[in-house]
Every structure is written in C-alpha cells, then in structure tokens.
Write an enzyme that holds these catalytic residues in place. Sequence first.
Site, PDB file in Angstrom:
ATOM      1  CG  HIS A  35      -1.661  -1.238   1.350  1.00 54.11           C
ATOM      2  ND1 HIS A  35      -3.186  -1.255   0.861  1.00 54.11           N
ATOM      3  CD2 HIS A  35      -1.271  -2.701   1.926  1.00 54.11           C
ATOM      4  CE1 HIS A  35      -3.498  -2.236   1.122  1.00 54.11           C
ATOM      5  NE2 HIS A  35      -2.525  -2.979   1.730  1.00 54.11           N
ATOM      6  CD  GLU A 216      -4.490  -8.093   7.106  1.00 57.11           C
ATOM      7  OE1 GLU A 216      -5.596  -7.539   6.470  1.00 57.11           O
ATOM      8  OE2 GLU A 216      -3.674  -7.509   7.667  1.00 57.11           O
TER       9      GLU A 216
HETATM   10  N1  ADE Z   1      -4.653  -1.226   4.259  1.00 54.31           N
HETATM   11  C1  ADE Z   1      -3.305  -0.928   4.442  1.00 54.31           C
HETATM   12  N2  ADE Z   1      -2.784  -2.188   5.021  1.00 54.31           N
HETATM   13  C2  ADE Z   1      -3.798  -3.003   5.238  1.00 54.31           C
HETATM   14  C3  ADE Z   1      -3.751  -4.421   5.729  1.00 54.31           C
HETATM   15  N3  ADE Z   1      -3.014  -5.065   6.108  1.00 54.31           N
HETATM   16  N4  ADE Z   1      -5.259  -5.040   5.513  1.00 54.31           N
HETATM   17  C4  ADE Z   1      -6.197  -4.247   5.179  1.00 54.31           C
HETATM   18  N5  ADE Z   1      -6.066  -3.052   4.711  1.00 54.31           N
HETATM   19  C5  ADE Z   1      -5.014  -2.476   4.787  1.00 54.31           C
HETATM   20 ZN    ZN Z   2      -2.367  -5.083   2.416  1.00 61.41          ZN
END
Ligand code: ADE
Ligand code: ZN
Length: 361
Positions: A35, A216
Amino acid sequence: MAMSQPVPPIDFDAIPPSALPQLLRRMPKAELHIHIEGSLEPELIFELARRNGVSLPYPSIEALRAAYAFQDLQSFLDIYYAGASVLILEQDFFDMAWAYLQRAAGDGVVRAEIFFDPQTHTARGVAMGTVIRGLSEALAKGRRELGLSADLILCFLRHLSEEDAFATLEEALPFREHVIGVGLDSSELGHPPEKFARVFARCRELELHVVAHAGEEGPAAYIHSALDILKVERIDHGVRCLEDPALVARLARECIPLTVCPFSNVKLRVFPGLPSHNLPTLLKAGLAATINSDDPAYFGGYLLQNFQETFDALPELGAREAWLLAQNSLQGSFAPEADKMRWCVELDAVFREKTTPSSGK
Ligand code: ADE
Ligand code: ZN
C-alpha cells in the site's frame, strides 16, 4: 538443424546456505502487495505536514514512531489513515511513491503492483486526478531511471459502502489508462466480499484486474467468497486458508497466488512471531505464496528485510523456497508475459551461478 540442449534443473542442494542472503537480495522479484500510503515514513509525514501546514497530534518523529504498536488491524488502520492526511498536493504523492520505488529497486524488485486508497484522499477534498497523476509520474520516472516495471491497483475501502466504491470508480475512469486493477482493503471483519459483488462485476467488465484482501483477520469463508463472488485473480494475505483443507486444495489446483506479508502478520498479531508463521506450510501445500511488505513504514521493513528475517526465523526455508517465492511473485504478477519470461530466465541464472564452486560474487 542444431537442436537446443535441454536445460538441466537447478541443483538447489549444491547451493551453500552462506549464499542465501545474497540470493535473496539479487534474485529478481515482484512485490504484489504494497500500500503506497503504508510506505509513508515518519520523516516524510513530518516534512509534508510542514510543507502543507498540517498539524500532527505527535510532537516529534520519534513520538510518532513510538505509537506504532498495534493490537490488531483496526488499531493500525486508525494511525495509517491519520498519517495519510498530510498528502495534499500532486508533488506529495509523487515524493511518497518515488521514495518507495528507490527502496524497492535496491531490494531487487523488478516489478511492483502498487495499491492506493483514493477514498482516504478524496474524502478530504483531494481530487482523484491529484492522487493518480502524482503516483503515475513517479512510476514513469521509476521505469525510466530505475528500470523498474510498476503499475497501480486502486483499492476500495471495505468499511465504506458499495455506493461509495461505485462513485470512486466513476471518478477514476478518466484515468483508466493509469490503473491496471482494483483491490479491496481496510477493516476485514464484518465487511465480507459479498458487499462489493456489483462493483467488482463492473470492474471486470471494464477489463480491470481484480484482487482482494481476504483471510487476514477474516475467516477462510471470505477467501471462498472473494473467489466465487468477486472472481479475484489473487488473494491478498490469505493465510487463514489453512483452516479449510478443501479451500487449500482449490487454491493449489487453481494456482491462485497468495500475497503473504510476514512482518505485517506479526505486527498485527495474526501470528505471535515469525517463527510461527505458516509460510512454509503454505508452500508445502503447493500454494503459490509470495512475500510482500504490505505497509513497510509501519511494520518494520521493506521487501528484502521481510525475506531476510523470515528466512532467518524459519529453518525450513532455503534456496529452493527462495527461488519458488520469487518465481511465484513474477508469474503471479500482471506484467506482460514477455517480461515475466525474461525475469524468470534471469532468476534461474542467479541461482545457477551459485551452484558452481567458482562463484564467489
Ligand atoms: N490497508 C493497508 N494495509 C492493510 C492491511 N494489511 N489490511 C487491510 N487493509 C489495509
Ligand atoms: Zn494489505
């Protein structure tokens, strides 16, 4: 007619463990999960705050860095969105992306597919064009001066509505040529992929590539729905897939790349530490796992450091796995096939060189 000789397989067992750090650095690799707002270093946050007259709730760079202790994804996102508030002008977006690209090139990255979160900026009155032009200019400079192939993936924030995502897509369409795909990020729990079914269908019609964060913090079921409903080509993170053996079999069968982010997973407490990360198990299960940095300014390091420390912590990972992870990243990228083939040939050459006793580079 001369017949070309078959190329012998790489003899990974002939690579001494001492060669590994150099291989990790030199091997051509793709970063598929970064990101760009997560590459904003505290130093640049303070510099941009000064340039733009934005006041920060931290007295110093050190105090800001000290606040980077996260309990979970949401506690990170709160500080990550606050950090992004200093980005206002095209030059700011350019400076942030250019800083990342220089680091990536130094880490042996030949291809970067870079997420950006336009809603974080447009909600503050920053125009879509300002964001995309600033980032795209940096990517063009990276191609010219660093030889680094890079493209942008626009992420929808999943804590916002699908209607907001549709409006964001509309705003981005005048810049269609600068965006290769869309993703889905932000708070996962309670915001399943289903919420974005229609906007992703529209993006597929527009021939944008589609990816999504799933598995995640969220359950394996979110990975299934990202595949079935959003029809994504890659899963970002995906580490919770091991909770569902049928899903693992499917991911392996369909060769779906997983963009795994070891430092991120530890900092956001998905795993207690690198030694307990499931990356070796993912690879053993035949999954197309890759290593990525996610938000390197917040999680303690860029791509090469993620590789080095993950390999140091997990004795199951050696030269064979390093090659496999690099190969998965190159093949899993959305780069032109000719580029992928060239990088894969270079990758093999880097490893072959280390199997010969004469090589001491
Ligand atoms: N935005 C930036 N990093 C992120 C992550 N690890 N999971 C979800 N959204 C994000
Ligand atoms: Zn991410």
